[in-house]
Design a protein around this motif. Structure first.
Motif, PDB file in Angstrom:
ATOM      1  N   SER A   7     -19.467 -29.287 -32.882  1.00  0.00           N
ATOM      2  CA  SER A   7     -20.198 -28.668 -33.997  1.00  0.00           C
ATOM      3  C   SER A   7     -20.779 -27.310 -33.613  1.00  0.00           C
ATOM      4  CB  SER A   7     -21.314 -29.603 -34.475  1.00  0.00           C
ATOM      5  OG  SER A   7     -22.213 -29.906 -33.421  1.00  0.00           O
ATOM      6  N   THR A   8     -21.368 -27.207 -32.429  1.00  0.00           N
ATOM      7  CA  THR A   8     -21.961 -25.927 -32.028  1.00  0.00           C
ATOM      8  C   THR A   8     -20.883 -24.882 -31.731  1.00  0.00           C
ATOM      9  OG1 THR A   8     -22.142 -26.718 -29.736  1.00  0.00           O
ATOM     10  CG2 THR A   8     -24.095 -26.931 -31.126  1.00  0.00           C
ATOM     11  N   GLU A   9     -19.758 -25.311 -31.184  1.00  0.00           N
ATOM     12  CA  GLU A   9     -18.656 -24.381 -30.939  1.00  0.00           C
ATOM     13  C   GLU A   9     -18.110 -23.824 -32.249  1.00  0.00           C
ATOM     14  OE1 GLU A   9     -16.733 -26.044 -26.753  1.00  0.00           O
ATOM     15  OE2 GLU A   9     -16.104 -26.923 -28.658  1.00  0.00           O
ATOM     16  N   ARG A  10     -18.051 -24.685 -33.278  1.00  0.00           N
ATOM     17  CA  ARG A  10     -17.556 -24.216 -34.578  1.00  0.00           C
ATOM     18  C   ARG A  10     -18.481 -23.158 -35.169  1.00  0.00           C
ATOM     19  NH1 ARG A  10     -15.917 -29.795 -35.461  1.00  0.00           N
ATOM     20  NH2 ARG A  10     -17.904 -30.231 -36.493  1.00  0.00           N
ATOM     21  N   VAL A  11     -19.784 -23.379 -35.041  1.00  0.00           N
ATOM     22  CA  VAL A  11     -20.748 -22.412 -35.572  1.00  0.00           C
ATOM     23  C   VAL A  11     -20.662 -21.092 -34.809  1.00  0.00           C
ATOM     24  CG1 VAL A  11     -23.212 -21.902 -35.851  1.00  0.00           C
ATOM     25  CG2 VAL A  11     -22.325 -24.158 -36.446  1.00  0.00           C
ATOM     26  N   LEU A  12     -20.572 -21.166 -33.490  1.00  0.00           N
ATOM     27  CA  LEU A  12     -20.464 -19.948 -32.686  1.00  0.00           C
ATOM     28  C   LEU A  12     -19.203 -19.164 -33.036  1.00  0.00           C
ATOM     29  CD1 LEU A  12     -21.582 -21.238 -29.165  1.00  0.00           C
ATOM     30  CD2 LEU A  12     -22.836 -19.693 -30.660  1.00  0.00           C
ATOM     31  N   LYS A  13     -18.151 -19.886 -33.363  1.00  0.00           N
ATOM     32  CA  LYS A  13     -16.879 -19.227 -33.672  1.00  0.00           C
ATOM     33  C   LYS A  13     -16.921 -18.491 -35.005  1.00  0.00           C
ATOM     34  CE  LYS A  13     -11.887 -20.059 -33.496  1.00  0.00           C
ATOM     35  NZ  LYS A  13     -10.810 -21.063 -33.353  1.00  0.00           N
ATOM     36  N   LEU A  14     -17.850 -18.885 -35.892  1.00  0.00           N
ATOM     37  CA  LEU A  14     -17.957 -18.233 -37.195  1.00  0.00           C
ATOM     38  C   LEU A  14     -18.462 -16.794 -37.081  1.00  0.00           C
ATOM     39  CD1 LEU A  14     -19.470 -21.120 -39.350  1.00  0.00           C
ATOM     40  CD2 LEU A  14     -17.165 -20.159 -39.524  1.00  0.00           C
ATOM     41  N   GLU A  17     -19.305 -12.179 -32.479  1.00  0.00           N
ATOM     42  CA  GLU A  17     -19.936 -10.917 -32.132  1.00  0.00           C
ATOM     43  C   GLU A  17     -21.401 -10.904 -32.587  1.00  0.00           C
ATOM     44  OE1 GLU A  17     -17.157 -11.101 -33.925  1.00  0.00           O
ATOM     45  OE2 GLU A  17     -15.541 -10.266 -32.720  1.00  0.00           O
ATOM     46  N   GLY A  18     -21.686 -11.624 -33.681  1.00  0.00           N
ATOM     47  CA  GLY A  18     -23.060 -11.710 -34.170  1.00  0.00           C
ATOM     48  C   GLY A  18     -23.971 -12.396 -33.168  1.00  0.00           C
ATOM     49  N   PHE A  19     -23.484 -13.472 -32.552  1.00  0.00           N
ATOM     50  CA  PHE A  19     -24.291 -14.159 -31.545  1.00  0.00           C
ATOM     51  C   PHE A  19     -24.454 -13.299 -30.299  1.00  0.00           C
ATOM     52  CE2 PHE A  19     -23.469 -17.982 -34.074  1.00  0.00           C
ATOM     53  CZ  PHE A  19     -24.704 -18.617 -33.995  1.00  0.00           C
ATOM     54  N   LEU A  79     -26.395  -6.170 -37.248  1.00  0.00           N
ATOM     55  CA  LEU A  79     -26.359  -7.604 -36.976  1.00  0.00           C
ATOM     56  C   LEU A  79     -25.832  -8.366 -38.186  1.00  0.00           C
ATOM     57  CD1 LEU A  79     -27.037  -9.709 -34.805  1.00  0.00           C
ATOM     58  CD2 LEU A  79     -29.343  -9.854 -35.756  1.00  0.00           C
ATOM     59  N   GLU A  80     -26.242  -7.956 -39.382  1.00  0.00           N
ATOM     60  CA  GLU A  80     -25.773  -8.615 -40.599  1.00  0.00           C
ATOM     61  C   GLU A  80     -24.276  -8.394 -40.810  1.00  0.00           C
ATOM     62  OE1 GLU A  80     -29.963  -8.398 -43.141  1.00  0.00           O
ATOM     63  OE2 GLU A  80     -28.456  -6.816 -43.347  1.00  0.00           O
ATOM     64  N   GLU A  81     -23.786  -7.213 -40.446  1.00  0.00           N
ATOM     65  CA  GLU A  81     -22.354  -6.951 -40.533  1.00  0.00           C
ATOM     66  C   GLU A  81     -21.560  -7.903 -39.643  1.00  0.00           C
ATOM     67  OE1 GLU A  81     -21.940  -2.897 -39.423  1.00  0.00           O
ATOM     68  OE2 GLU A  81     -22.321  -2.116 -41.441  1.00  0.00           O
ATOM     69  N   LEU A  82     -22.206  -8.358 -38.567  1.00  0.00           N
ATOM     70  CA  LEU A  82     -21.540  -9.268 -37.628  1.00  0.00           C
ATOM     71  C   LEU A  82     -21.781 -10.739 -37.978  1.00  0.00           C
ATOM     72  CD1 LEU A  82     -22.348  -7.385 -34.297  1.00  0.00           C
ATOM     73  CD2 LEU A  82     -20.221  -7.342 -35.610  1.00  0.00           C
ATOM     74  N   GLY A  83     -22.392 -10.999 -39.144  1.00  0.00           N
ATOM     75  CA  GLY A  83     -22.500 -12.370 -39.642  1.00  0.00           C
ATOM     76  C   GLY A  83     -23.787 -13.097 -39.376  1.00  0.00           C
ATOM     77  N   VAL A  84     -24.836 -12.409 -38.888  1.00  0.00           N
ATOM     78  CA  VAL A  84     -26.111 -13.067 -38.582  1.00  0.00           C
ATOM     79  C   VAL A  84     -27.259 -12.300 -39.230  1.00  0.00           C
ATOM     80  CG1 VAL A  84     -27.696 -13.822 -36.769  1.00  0.00           C
ATOM     81  CG2 VAL A  84     -25.232 -13.922 -36.380  1.00  0.00           C
ATOM     82  N   ARG A  85     -28.133 -13.026 -39.886  1.00  0.00           N
ATOM     83  CA  ARG A  85     -29.316 -12.424 -40.506  1.00  0.00           C
ATOM     84  C   ARG A  85     -30.566 -13.058 -39.904  1.00  0.00           C
ATOM     85  NH1 ARG A  85     -30.620  -9.770 -45.421  1.00  0.00           N
ATOM     86  NH2 ARG A  85     -32.727 -10.228 -46.190  1.00  0.00           N
ATOM     87  N   ALA A 178     -15.533 -14.376 -28.174  1.00  0.00           N
ATOM     88  CA  ALA A 178     -14.910 -13.424 -29.095  1.00  0.00           C
ATOM     89  C   ALA A 178     -13.507 -13.878 -29.477  1.00  0.00           C
ATOM     90  CB  ALA A 178     -14.851 -12.046 -28.463  1.00  0.00           C
ATOM     91  N   ALA A 179     -13.267 -13.944 -30.757  1.00  0.00           N
ATOM     92  CA  ALA A 179     -11.959 -14.394 -31.248  1.00  0.00           C
ATOM     93  C   ALA A 179     -10.885 -13.381 -30.889  1.00  0.00           C
ATOM     94  CB  ALA A 179     -12.034 -14.571 -32.764  1.00  0.00           C
ATOM     95  N   PRO A 180      -9.678 -13.831 -30.512  1.00  0.00           N
ATOM     96  CA  PRO A 180      -8.595 -12.910 -30.142  1.00  0.00           C
ATOM     97  C   PRO A 180      -8.242 -11.931 -31.256  1.00  0.00           C
ATOM     98  CG  PRO A 180      -8.046 -15.160 -29.533  1.00  0.00           C
ATOM     99  CD  PRO A 180      -9.288 -15.232 -30.378  1.00  0.00           C
ATOM    100  N   THR A 181      -8.436 -12.368 -32.527  1.00  0.00           N
ATOM    101  CA  THR A 181      -8.073 -11.506 -33.653  1.00  0.00           C
ATOM    102  C   THR A 181      -9.202 -10.577 -34.069  1.00  0.00           C
ATOM    103  OG1 THR A 181      -8.788 -13.247 -35.183  1.00  0.00           O
ATOM    104  CG2 THR A 181      -6.455 -13.200 -34.575  1.00  0.00           C
ATOM    105  N   SER A 182     -10.325 -10.628 -33.349  1.00  0.00           N
ATOM    106  CA  SER A 182     -11.476  -9.823 -33.736  1.00  0.00           C
ATOM    107  C   SER A 182     -11.160  -8.335 -33.645  1.00  0.00           C
ATOM    108  CB  SER A 182     -12.666 -10.146 -32.829  1.00  0.00           C
ATOM    109  OG  SER A 182     -13.717  -9.242 -33.067  1.00  0.00           O
ATOM    110  N   THR A 183     -11.681  -7.582 -34.608  1.00  0.00           N
ATOM    111  CA  THR A 183     -11.501  -6.128 -34.592  1.00  0.00           C
ATOM    112  C   THR A 183     -12.665  -5.431 -33.914  1.00  0.00           C
ATOM    113  OG1 THR A 183     -12.569  -5.940 -36.760  1.00  0.00           O
ATOM    114  CG2 THR A 183     -10.158  -6.168 -36.730  1.00  0.00           C
TER     115      THR A 183
END
Length: 224
Positions: A7-14, A17-19, A79-85, A178-183
């Protein structure tokens, strides 16, 4: 064969870069707060005051300075652009909201005792919902030492008295999975980190050792 994430790995993967960026923000805030406390308190640092200053600096930077500048240009903060508020919560809590995750993630000082437990009955036709999640930090040498995402059903008011029972936990590395497909390139996150960052542990055992050797006691920092 597809790797099954916890569960925590799934959240981190979302928001990987934000984390990472959030780790940098916490690191900077700890360094600035500890620098002031060491100078003003002449060696004695109250953990309650330390957490208060960490929280204050994080909220000042992200919710006041950065967000005000972003709103002026009709944009999101970096930070918000990277998915975290980041938001201020009740009492002394700091809340992180992650895109794609229901509920708040509280940022707190890591309790001395974090024990892994198993919850029976999660198997079935439907995927279980995430339990309450916490982002535990530790400080060492005036810097961020570790940052761990924890899923726990324990009463948070008991964290620093009875400890925390973790259904799942995963440490946030500075590369933040960091996801391999990350820009977004890792180097682009350097703006969030100081030039001389603190040691960031890499394994769960090292997290426990970091908690034990941390010079600040954890008691007295519980949120209500």
């Amino acid at each position: 064969m597809e790797t099954i994430l916890t569960s925590t790995e799934r959240v981190l993967k979302l928001a990987p870069e934000g984390f990472s960026a959030l780790a940098g923000l916490i690191d900077n805030s700890i360094q600035e707060a500890m620098g002031w406390l060491v100078k003003e308190r002449e060696g004695f640092i109250d953990p309650y005051e330390a957490h208060t200053r960490f929280r204050g600096r994080i909220l000042q930077v992200e919710t006041h300075i950065n967000r005000r500048a972003a709103m002026a240009s009709d944009k999101l903060t970096r930070l918000e652009e990277l998915g975290v508020r980041i938001e201020g919560g009740p009492s002394l809590s700091i809340i992180a909201k992650v895109n794609g995750v229901q509920g708040d993630i509280r940022i707190m000082q890591r309790p001395r005792s974090v024990v892994n437990v198993q919850i029976i009955g999660h198997e079935g036709l439907f995927e279980p919902e995430y339990g309450p999640m916490y982002l535990f930090y530790t400080e060492h040498g005036g810097c961020l030492d570790s940052l761990t995402l924890v899923e726990s059903y324990s009463n948070r008011n008991d964290f620093f008295l009875k400890g925390c029972e973790a259904v799942d936990q995963h440490e946030v590395p500075r590369t933040a999975m960091a996801a391999p497909t990350s820009t977004v390139k890792t180097d682009e996150l350097s703006e969030f980190f100081r030039q001389v960052p603190g040691k960031f542990t890499e394994t769960s055992k090292e997290v426990e050792w970091a908690a034990e050797r941390d010079s600040l006691p954890r008691e007295g920092t519980t949120d209500n």
